[in-house]
Design a protein around this motif. Sequence first.
Motif, PDB file in Angstrom:
ATOM      1  N   LEU A  91     -20.683   4.904 -15.069  1.00  0.00           N
ATOM      2  CA  LEU A  91     -20.402   5.894 -15.898  1.00  0.00           C
ATOM      3  C   LEU A  91     -21.586   6.461 -16.353  1.00  0.00           C
ATOM      4  O   LEU A  91     -22.719   5.603 -16.843  1.00  0.00           O
ATOM      5  N   LEU A  92     -21.697   7.651 -16.738  1.00  0.00           N
ATOM      6  CA  LEU A  92     -22.825   8.186 -17.496  1.00  0.00           C
ATOM      7  C   LEU A  92     -23.043   7.898 -18.892  1.00  0.00           C
ATOM      8  O   LEU A  92     -22.061   7.801 -19.734  1.00  0.00           O
ATOM      9  N   ASP A  93     -24.283   7.736 -19.472  1.00  0.00           N
ATOM     10  CA  ASP A  93     -24.461   7.467 -20.768  1.00  0.00           C
ATOM     11  C   ASP A  93     -23.948   5.867 -21.329  1.00  0.00           C
ATOM     12  O   ASP A  93     -23.949   5.559 -22.215  1.00  0.00           O
ATOM     13  N   GLU A 138     -25.469  12.696 -12.537  1.00  0.00           N
ATOM     14  CA  GLU A 138     -24.530  12.241 -11.396  1.00  0.00           C
ATOM     15  C   GLU A 138     -25.654  12.217 -10.076  1.00  0.00           C
ATOM     16  O   GLU A 138     -25.758  13.403  -9.472  1.00  0.00           O
ATOM     17  N   ARG A 139     -26.300  11.208  -9.826  1.00  0.00           N
ATOM     18  CA  ARG A 139     -27.378  11.255  -8.749  1.00  0.00           C
ATOM     19  C   ARG A 139     -27.526   9.414  -8.654  1.00  0.00           C
ATOM     20  O   ARG A 139     -27.116   8.940  -9.104  1.00  0.00           O
ATOM     21  N   ASP A 140     -28.339   9.346  -7.476  1.00  0.00           N
ATOM     22  CA  ASP A 140     -28.898   7.850  -7.271  1.00  0.00           C
ATOM     23  C   ASP A 140     -30.048   7.710  -8.004  1.00  0.00           C
ATOM     24  O   ASP A 140     -31.058   8.600  -8.037  1.00  0.00           O
ATOM     25  N   GLY A 165     -28.808   2.009  -8.404  1.00  0.00           N
ATOM     26  CA  GLY A 165     -27.550   2.269  -9.014  1.00  0.00           C
ATOM     27  C   GLY A 165     -27.300   3.973  -8.694  1.00  0.00           C
ATOM     28  O   GLY A 165     -28.175   4.686  -8.416  1.00  0.00           O
ATOM     29  N   ARG A 166     -26.177   4.246  -9.090  1.00  0.00           N
ATOM     30  CA  ARG A 166     -25.623   5.571  -9.100  1.00  0.00           C
ATOM     31  C   ARG A 166     -25.014   6.036 -10.364  1.00  0.00           C
ATOM     32  O   ARG A 166     -24.144   5.448 -10.750  1.00  0.00           O
ATOM     33  N   GLY A 167     -25.288   7.078 -10.768  1.00  0.00           N
ATOM     34  CA  GLY A 167     -24.483   7.876 -12.015  1.00  0.00           C
ATOM     35  C   GLY A 167     -23.166   8.684 -11.553  1.00  0.00           C
ATOM     36  O   GLY A 167     -23.485   9.405 -10.595  1.00  0.00           O
TER      37      GLY A 167
END
Length: 768
Positions: free
Chosen positions: A345-347, A408-410, A433-435
Amino acid sequence: MKKSLTIFITLFIAFSLNTSAIEVAKNLTGLDLPANPMIIPEGKSNPLPKINNADNQMYILFDNLDPEISNQVSNYIELAYYDIYKKWPNPDYNYYNLMVRAPYSDATLSQYTLTDFDVAIFPIGSWPLNAATQGGIKIIDKIKEMLNAGKRVMVIGRYWASYAFHQDGTFAGGKDPVVIDFLQNEIGIDPPQTGVIAITDGQSYLPYHIEGIDGDPVAKGYDYYGNIAYGRNVEPMHPIAYRTLLDQFKLASNALGTGFAYLDKYGKTDGDPNVPMGSWVGVRADVGDGRIVLWSLAPDNIALTELQYFTNTELYAMDWFTKDLPKYGQWIDLEATLVNFGESLLDQQKTQEVRIRNFGKKPLTISAIEWNEWEEPGTFVVIEGGGAGVLQPGEFRTIKIGFTPTEERDYEDQLFIESDAINAPSTAINVKGRGGKDAPTGPEIRVSAEPFDFGVVEIPTSKTKDIYFNSVGTDNVIVDNIEFYDNIGNAFSFPQTMNFPQVVKPGTQYTFSVKFSPIDYGKSYSATLKITSNAVKNYVAFIKLVGKTKSSGIGPSISSDLAFDTLDFGYVTLNNEVQMEFNILSTGADSLRINKFYLNDDYDVFTVPDGYIDQTPVLIAPSEMYKIPVNFKPYTDMDVYYGELGMFTNATNEGGNNFKIYLKGTGHDPFSVKGEVQNKLGTLSMKAFPNPSGGDFKLEITSKAQFMNASLNIYDLKGKVVMTIFQGNIEEGQSYYDLNNALLPSGQYFIGVKTLTESVILPFIIVK
């Protein structure tokens, strides 16, 4: 005076050989054995060892055991056994600089404690394994001493197998009970048809080709030609010596040793193999915590242009020996070179742990742990375990890494570890990781895809091993239970009380212990641990455990050629009788006597034909087998039947006096066509349409959870697999398979999906 190389050149004449079965030679003309094969001479040279580096003594090579060739070729030992290690595994860290070269003598063995070395190399030439020093120290005793201490042993010799098992009186001195017991019960040599074979035909020498097993850690597929001048797109070169006899050996079906090199061409150098597989010249084995590799031919008989292929297998044997042994100096070992956080998850920070270890024998100084900084600072961080410090030999350090995506990226970075390690002073762990806004949240568990192997354990001892899994989600994993899902023979257990629930934080590893205490000789064991937790996807996870025991060397012993001593008939059409066979193996030193058979079968679906178990006693000689057929005839659809075929015997191995074969089979009605079938929990279902089918059809599988190690097959009425559709993991959701029945004739079949925990069977009809 400088020694010279003497080459014996012979004319090879084409001829025809019947090699459908290689027979042990009865005519031993040309056999070259030491004058006194039981006593190793000290030699005229200085008996004190040659030491490359007195501070780095890890391996020892005995260099006086092949005087016949060494007296002809001054650099034979260097060429075939010693100099090959100078740049291996690499010029900076090689086995040569860590090796003591010395004669096998009383002087050497009084100066050194052999078990202080990790590896002992015995190029024994034409000596037997029970040859001894002037003071009576036998080679076999030192081999066993090394193996009992968990060390490694390499043996390269011409006639050790014949000394032990060939019946000609020439080899009588080698018939040492300790040697015979070791080769039969620790390695698995099968005496019948083990021994020298003739590699001459009249006045001509016969060439041969040795094939290495592809993928084996020692052979690695290398092959070579012997007893002939040979070259692969280069000028052919003769071997150092031509021979009249070649030692080869057979391996028993239940051998603990693994053959890695075998004779496949005899009397020719081209065309297809003309020797049935099973005439081995190379074998490796785990003996307790020790390891051994044996060759029954020496490199002097290999064409010189081929010699490198033989010596390559010596190098790979050293790699196999030392890969799990501590190294000299400071040596860094990474538990993983990749940490993959998956989608997060972002942040929000997600954490994982990775361990590093000092796998050397001296303290390791870490000077820095820092990021390559491909990403913005703060994306990947070291939370715990960073910074400089010293790791003592065998010590671990846990590094906890955090990942906080903002887009949202690798993402990808490298965590560099700087140290004074001699193998990798600068090494890196790749971190990915990926967001994502829709990343899965909650607890999740990850288990090892490979089984935890306890190795070979001697009866009545036991072995305890750490088992682990990782918490890879965003929330705590709450483990409700860890239990044995299957545990044949109850050989595996928890040495300590397991208390639940257990909370495993995200990014951490949970470790617990399992004890392996086998009771039967010559058997392979396995068990499956079932982990139940609050994980979102993998809420039921499985860990596989394996281990085995060596054969009993005392008295009669019994085993079977069935996995887990279970005869499984699979799915059989109702009222149709199917017969399967298995073998009872006599694996001990004395004859096995079966005094009485009995059959436990509550439903009368299993039978044994007359003449097999109703005439007792049955006597089975050592290394022989007794075949027993069993019939299965089911009466009701989809019922699983169980039975036992037991026998009272004189076997001395644990469980052998009342030995049991477990019988299992399932009834199937091919005319009971169902639209959809599912397991009892409703988490896995399957349907095929149209059913019956006259052409192409579609298969739909619906899963409410992930199922590991699944197989999807089409079976005939006898339970035989006629088509494999899929093998792998079944993911949560729906899966579709478009199938064509062009290769299957009209008739009744069933489609089966099997996983570690579930089995679903769908009857299916093809009408053309």
